[in-house]
Write a protein that holds these residues in place. Sequence first.
Motif, short mmCIF file in Angstrom:
data_model
loop_
_atom_site.label_atom_id
_atom_site.label_comp_id
_atom_site.label_asym_id
_atom_site.label_seq_id
_atom_site.Cartn_x
_atom_site.Cartn_y
_atom_site.Cartn_z
N VAL A 30 0.86 -1.18 0.00
CA VAL A 30 0.00 0.00 0.00
C VAL A 30 0.90 1.23 0.00
CG1 VAL A 30 -1.68 1.31 1.39
CG2 VAL A 30 -1.84 -1.18 1.24
N ARG A 31 0.55 2.20 -0.82
CA ARG A 31 1.29 3.46 -0.86
C ARG A 31 0.76 4.36 0.26
NH1 ARG A 31 -0.13 8.24 -3.65
NH2 ARG A 31 1.59 9.69 -3.74
N VAL A 32 1.68 4.94 1.02
CA VAL A 32 1.33 5.89 2.08
C VAL A 32 1.91 7.24 1.66
CG1 VAL A 32 1.59 6.49 4.51
CG2 VAL A 32 1.41 4.08 3.83
N PHE A 33 1.07 8.27 1.68
CA PHE A 33 1.50 9.62 1.32
C PHE A 33 1.34 10.51 2.54
CE2 PHE A 33 0.57 13.94 -0.12
CZ PHE A 33 1.70 14.19 -0.86
N VAL A 34 2.42 11.18 2.93
CA VAL A 34 2.41 12.12 4.05
C VAL A 34 2.56 13.52 3.47
CG1 VAL A 34 3.52 12.84 6.20
CG2 VAL A 34 3.44 10.40 5.58
N ALA A 35 1.51 14.31 3.58
CA ALA A 35 1.51 15.66 3.04
C ALA A 35 2.43 16.56 3.86
CB ALA A 35 0.10 16.24 3.04
N ASP A 36 3.02 17.52 3.18
CA ASP A 36 3.92 18.46 3.86
C ASP A 36 3.25 19.15 5.05
OD1 ASP A 36 6.07 17.92 2.21
OD2 ASP A 36 5.75 19.66 0.93
N ASP A 37 1.93 19.39 4.97
CA ASP A 37 1.28 20.10 6.08
C ASP A 37 1.29 19.27 7.37
OD1 ASP A 37 -0.78 18.26 5.62
OD2 ASP A 37 -2.36 19.78 5.52
N ALA A 38 1.48 17.96 7.26
CA ALA A 38 1.59 17.12 8.45
C ALA A 38 2.96 17.27 9.11
CB ALA A 38 1.35 15.66 8.10
N LEU A 39 3.90 17.88 8.39
CA LEU A 39 5.27 18.06 8.89
C LEU A 39 5.55 19.49 9.28
CD1 LEU A 39 6.96 16.06 6.02
CD2 LEU A 39 6.63 15.27 8.37
N ASP A 40 4.72 20.40 8.81
CA ASP A 40 4.97 21.83 8.96
C ASP A 40 4.22 22.36 10.17
OD1 ASP A 40 5.62 24.46 8.59
OD2 ASP A 40 4.69 24.63 6.62
N ASP A 41 4.93 23.01 11.05
CA ASP A 41 4.32 23.58 12.26
C ASP A 41 3.96 25.05 12.08
OD1 ASP A 41 6.80 24.70 12.20
OD2 ASP A 41 7.48 23.83 14.08
N GLY A 42 3.80 25.47 10.84
CA GLY A 42 3.46 26.86 10.56
C GLY A 42 4.67 27.71 10.27
N ASP A 55 11.59 11.92 8.87
CA ASP A 55 12.38 10.80 9.37
C ASP A 55 12.18 10.61 10.87
OD1 ASP A 55 13.36 10.28 6.82
OD2 ASP A 55 15.24 11.38 7.16
N LYS A 56 12.11 11.70 11.59
CA LYS A 56 11.93 11.66 13.05
C LYS A 56 10.56 11.06 13.41
CE LYS A 56 11.40 14.76 16.94
NZ LYS A 56 11.13 16.15 17.30
N ASP A 57 9.54 11.37 12.61
CA ASP A 57 8.17 10.97 12.94
C ASP A 57 7.67 9.77 12.14
OD1 ASP A 57 8.07 13.10 14.72
OD2 ASP A 57 7.16 14.45 13.26
N LYS A 58 8.53 9.11 11.37
CA LYS A 58 8.07 8.05 10.47
C LYS A 58 7.32 6.95 11.19
CE LYS A 58 9.16 5.13 6.59
NZ LYS A 58 10.17 4.53 5.75
N GLN A 59 7.78 6.52 12.35
CA GLN A 59 7.07 5.46 13.08
C GLN A 59 5.63 5.89 13.38
OE1 GLN A 59 7.99 2.16 14.04
NE2 GLN A 59 5.78 2.17 14.32
N GLY A 60 5.45 7.12 13.79
CA GLY A 60 4.10 7.63 14.05
C GLY A 60 3.24 7.63 12.80
N PHE A 61 3.83 8.01 11.66
CA PHE A 61 3.08 8.00 10.41
C PHE A 61 2.71 6.57 10.02
CE2 PHE A 61 5.53 12.07 9.50
CZ PHE A 61 4.47 12.88 9.89
#
Length: 92
Positions: A30-42, A55-61
């Motif tokens: 299955v392809r998983v796509f993580v949008a930049d807005d999930a990484l950006d804190d504003g 990379d830091k949050d990959k396990q959570g994703f």
Amino acid sequence: MSLERLDTETLREAQGFSFSMRITGTHENVRVFVADDALDDGMARGLAELRSQFDKDKQGFEDIASARHSHGRVAANGTVTITAADLFGIID
């Protein structure tokens, strides 16, 4: 069905990162796509900072993707997409 980690390459795509996970007990990926807005804190961030955060949050994703897949929250093309909206429950 839940997903399990695959040690595959993470790809940079327009407006996010993608990677593959396997459906547990199968050979189907299955392809998983993580949008930049999930990484950006504003804050304005460059690509290097976004990748570092990914990379830091990959396990959570991976955990979010597995839960979304288990609950049938998958796009018609089979992709599991994670955006900032998916993180609000984690942050609160």
